[in-house]
Design a protein around this motif. Structure first.
Motif, PDB file in Angstrom:
ATOM      1  N   LEU A 176       0.803  -1.223   0.000  1.00 21.63           N
ATOM      2  CA  LEU A 176       0.000   0.000   0.000  1.00 21.63           C
ATOM      3  C   LEU A 176       0.839   1.278   0.000  1.00 21.63           C
ATOM      4  O   LEU A 176       0.333   2.352  -0.308  1.00 21.63           O
ATOM      5  CB  LEU A 176      -0.937   0.017   1.218  1.00 21.63           C
ATOM      6  CG  LEU A 176      -2.020  -1.062   1.261  1.00 21.63           C
ATOM      7  CD1 LEU A 176      -2.767  -1.004   2.580  1.00 21.63           C
ATOM      8  CD2 LEU A 176      -2.990  -0.902   0.099  1.00 21.63           C
ATOM      9  N   ARG A 177       2.122   1.170   0.340  1.00 20.12           N
ATOM     10  CA  ARG A 177       2.908   2.393   0.502  1.00 20.12           C
ATOM     11  C   ARG A 177       3.063   3.224  -0.770  1.00 20.12           C
ATOM     12  O   ARG A 177       3.260   4.435  -0.673  1.00 20.12           O
ATOM     13  CB  ARG A 177       4.270   2.081   1.123  1.00 20.12           C
ATOM     14  CG  ARG A 177       5.230   1.290   0.253  1.00 20.12           C
ATOM     15  CD  ARG A 177       6.567   1.102   0.959  1.00 20.12           C
ATOM     16  NE  ARG A 177       7.474   0.303   0.129  1.00 20.12           N
ATOM     17  CZ  ARG A 177       8.756   0.118   0.399  1.00 20.12           C
ATOM     18  NH1 ARG A 177       9.287   0.683   1.470  1.00 20.12           N
ATOM     19  NH2 ARG A 177       9.512  -0.613  -0.393  1.00 20.12           N
ATOM     20  N   PRO A 178       2.959   2.654  -1.989  1.00 20.60           N
ATOM     21  CA  PRO A 178       3.026   3.523  -3.171  1.00 20.60           C
ATOM     22  C   PRO A 178       1.883   4.541  -3.243  1.00 20.60           C
ATOM     23  O   PRO A 178       1.960   5.491  -4.027  1.00 20.60           O
ATOM     24  CB  PRO A 178       2.969   2.551  -4.352  1.00 20.60           C
ATOM     25  CG  PRO A 178       3.469   1.261  -3.802  1.00 20.60           C
ATOM     26  CD  PRO A 178       2.964   1.228  -2.389  1.00 20.60           C
ATOM     27  N   ARG A 179       0.849   4.388  -2.433  1.00 15.94           N
ATOM     28  CA  ARG A 179      -0.250   5.363  -2.435  1.00 15.94           C
ATOM     29  C   ARG A 179       0.092   6.621  -1.634  1.00 15.94           C
ATOM     30  O   ARG A 179      -0.651   7.593  -1.703  1.00 15.94           O
ATOM     31  CB  ARG A 179      -1.523   4.727  -1.867  1.00 15.94           C
ATOM     32  CG  ARG A 179      -2.051   3.577  -2.697  1.00 15.94           C
ATOM     33  CD  ARG A 179      -3.445   3.187  -2.240  1.00 15.94           C
ATOM     34  NE  ARG A 179      -3.883   1.931  -2.812  1.00 15.94           N
ATOM     35  CZ  ARG A 179      -5.073   1.374  -2.587  1.00 15.94           C
ATOM     36  NH1 ARG A 179      -5.932   1.997  -1.781  1.00 15.94           N
ATOM     37  NH2 ARG A 179      -5.391   0.224  -3.138  1.00 15.94           N
ATOM     38  N   THR A 180       1.166   6.586  -0.864  1.00 15.92           N
ATOM     39  CA  THR A 180       1.553   7.777  -0.115  1.00 15.92           C
ATOM     40  C   THR A 180       2.275   8.750  -1.046  1.00 15.92           C
ATOM     41  O   THR A 180       2.807   8.362  -2.094  1.00 15.92           O
ATOM     42  CB  THR A 180       2.483   7.417   1.051  1.00 15.92           C
ATOM     43  OG1 THR A 180       3.726   6.902   0.536  1.00 15.92           O
ATOM     44  CG2 THR A 180       1.842   6.369   1.957  1.00 15.92           C
ATOM     45  N   ASN A 181       2.310  10.015  -0.645  1.00 17.91           N
ATOM     46  CA  ASN A 181       3.002  11.011  -1.459  1.00 17.91           C
ATOM     47  C   ASN A 181       4.465  10.651  -1.667  1.00 17.91           C
ATOM     48  O   ASN A 181       4.983  10.710  -2.789  1.00 17.91           O
ATOM     49  CB  ASN A 181       2.904  12.390  -0.800  1.00 17.91           C
ATOM     50  CG  ASN A 181       1.530  13.013  -0.948  1.00 17.91           C
ATOM     51  OD1 ASN A 181       0.759  12.648  -1.823  1.00 17.91           O
ATOM     52  ND2 ASN A 181       1.218  13.955  -0.076  1.00 17.91           N
TER      53      ASN A 181
END
Length: 464
Positions: free
Chosen positions: A124-129
């Motif tokens: 999920l971390r690719p969804r962070t800025n």
């Protein structure tokens, strides 16, 4: 007709547009009386697109479930926004909830999360800025690698992933086998799939040398694997390497190529990823702009290993007489990261190319110099990272190479084809390897290699 557009394209529009469709994930939802604002991001850029959805439109009944993390499709008109900080917004005519995100368990809330926590949810971390920006930079950097070599007439070689040769001679390789460890009977390499021991490659260099001796200038760019039981922020078991190889080229040609390559990549990324790089300069490393400026500002310093050791020995103690370095500095010992960084950050204050290393600390294939003590090897050192490129002129003399293989105790029969390249039209040739993740660490200021790889592979960690 497919009228879907990316958020990046919508925000860069030069005129209003009717009947467009945007798909992405909800970053935030704010509701007013009779309407709702959705901030949508589809990963194409750092910024979000605001969609205004009025009560009663198709899909309005699903609005309570279109919270943070939900996937939506919004159709409507791209119009000028009356709000500050944004030129365009999407005036919705319909909304469709594509995928719901449970608000009670969705782990990415509107707050800063630690890198350690985000590694635990790498899916999920690719969804962070931060990580969205990082992996867009990674994509552009990969494209820039190909652009550089294509412009210079290099051919791209697809090196094998499975190999029977240990290129580096260190033995830290992952074994590939089809043998059943629970078979209950003795099994040898001859019973295995290839009929011999096989491993994942640690380098594409040997394959590159094959093609350099036929096609001239070539490069490989692909994954490599090292079974090094290290948990440092600089090491991973699986990483990507860029490895050019040039025929009719000596060590000076190699150093020139490495310097030009690094400058090209930095210049391209600053042009193509300005917004994403600005995020890292603001939030990750305040000195990032100065570091990148230093790479482009002028020629890299060049110094022999012997000269570098002498410079470091002079600085080995502080003004108060305390040891400056954790690791000793002495001729014949390899440079550690602290030494590499001190050379580039303190002594030369710019990137440095160190060349002509002792032969006893380098690989068997590096060309021996006339002094009998050193080889024609070079490393490119940059601030904050240390070594980012390592390479050499290869040993093209068959008799010298054979003696070196025997000296290092390597199985000569495994390199029969490598020796034949030296017997059939041998030429001087040179090349280097650049760890792609090290490049990304340099241009973003990220200090842990686990944060520049989509799914990091490290000891005791094989998630995702």
């Amino acid at each position: 007709m497919n009228n879907r557009i990316k958020v990046k394209a919508a925000l860069a529009a030069t005129a209003p547009a009717q009947g467009v469709r945007v798909c992405g994930w909800v970053r935030t939802r704010r509701e007013g009386k009779g309407f709702a604002f959705l901030e949508i991001n589809d990963g194409s850029c750092l910024a979000n697109l605001q969609a205004v959805v009025d009560e009663g439109l198709p899909g309005w009944d699903d609005m309570p479930r279109a919270g943070t993390g939900a996937a939506v499709e919004v159709s409507g008109d791209l119009v000028e926004s009356p709000g500050k900080g944004q030129r365009w917004e999407l005036r919705a005519t319909a909304m469709r909830l594509v995928g719901e995100a449970d608000p009670e368990s969705y782990p990415l809330q509107k707050k800063r999360h630690s890198d350690e926590f985000l590694r635990s949810i790498a899916h999920l971390r690719p969804r962070t800025n931060k990580f969205g920006a990082l992996f867009r930079i990674r994509s552009e950097a990969a494209q820039a690698v190909h652009d550089f070599f294509r412009q210079r007439g290099f051919s791209w070689v697809h090196a094998p992933i499975i190999t029977g040769s240990d290129c580096e001679g260190a033995g830290e390789m992952f074994r590939v086998t089809t043998l059943d460890p629970y078979a209950g009977k003795a099994q040898g390499p001859g019973d295995d799939f290839f009929g011999k021991a096989a491993s994942l490659t640690v380098s594409g260099q040997l394959a590159a040398e094959i093609f350099a001796c036929s096609l001239g200038d070539v490069y490989t760019f692909g994954p490599t694997f090292r079974a090094e039981n290290s948990n440092t922020p600089r090491h991973a078991a699986e990483f990507w390497m860029v490895e050019p190889e040039m025929a009719f080229a000596d060590l000076t040609d190699n150093m020139d190529l490495g310097e030009a390559f690094l400058k090209f990549l930095v210049a391209q990324l600053r042009e193509r990823c300005a917004e994403d790089l600005a995020l890292f300069a603001a939030w990750v490393d305040k000195t990032l702009e100065a570091t990148l400026d230093g790479i482009l500002a002028g020629p890299f310093a060049r110094v022999s290993y012997t000269e570098a050791i002498a410079l470091l020995e002079k600085e080995a103690t502080t003004a108060k007489g305390a040891p400056r370095f954790e690791y000793p500095v002495s001729w014949g010992l390899d440079l550690q990261t602290e030494h590499e960084r001190f050379l580039s950050e303190e002594i030369f204050k710019r990137p440095v190319i160190v060349h002509d290393y002792p032969k006893d600390i380098k690989a068997f294939y590096m060309r021996q110099n006339d002094d009998g003590r050193t080889v024609a090897a070079m490393d490119v050192l940059v601030p904050r990272v240390g070594e980012i490129i390592g390479g050499s002129q290869r040993e093209e003399r068959a008799d010298v190479l054979a003696a070196r293989i025997r000296e290092m105790g390597l199985p000569e029969e495994e390199y029969w084809w490598y020796m034949e390249l030296r017997r059939f039209g041998s030429v001087p040739h040179s090349g280097f390897g650049m760890g792609f993740e090290r490049l990304l660490m340099m241009v973003t200021g990220v200090t842990n290699i686990r944060d520049v790889i989509p799914c990091p592979r490290t000891p005791r960690h094989l998630e995702f």
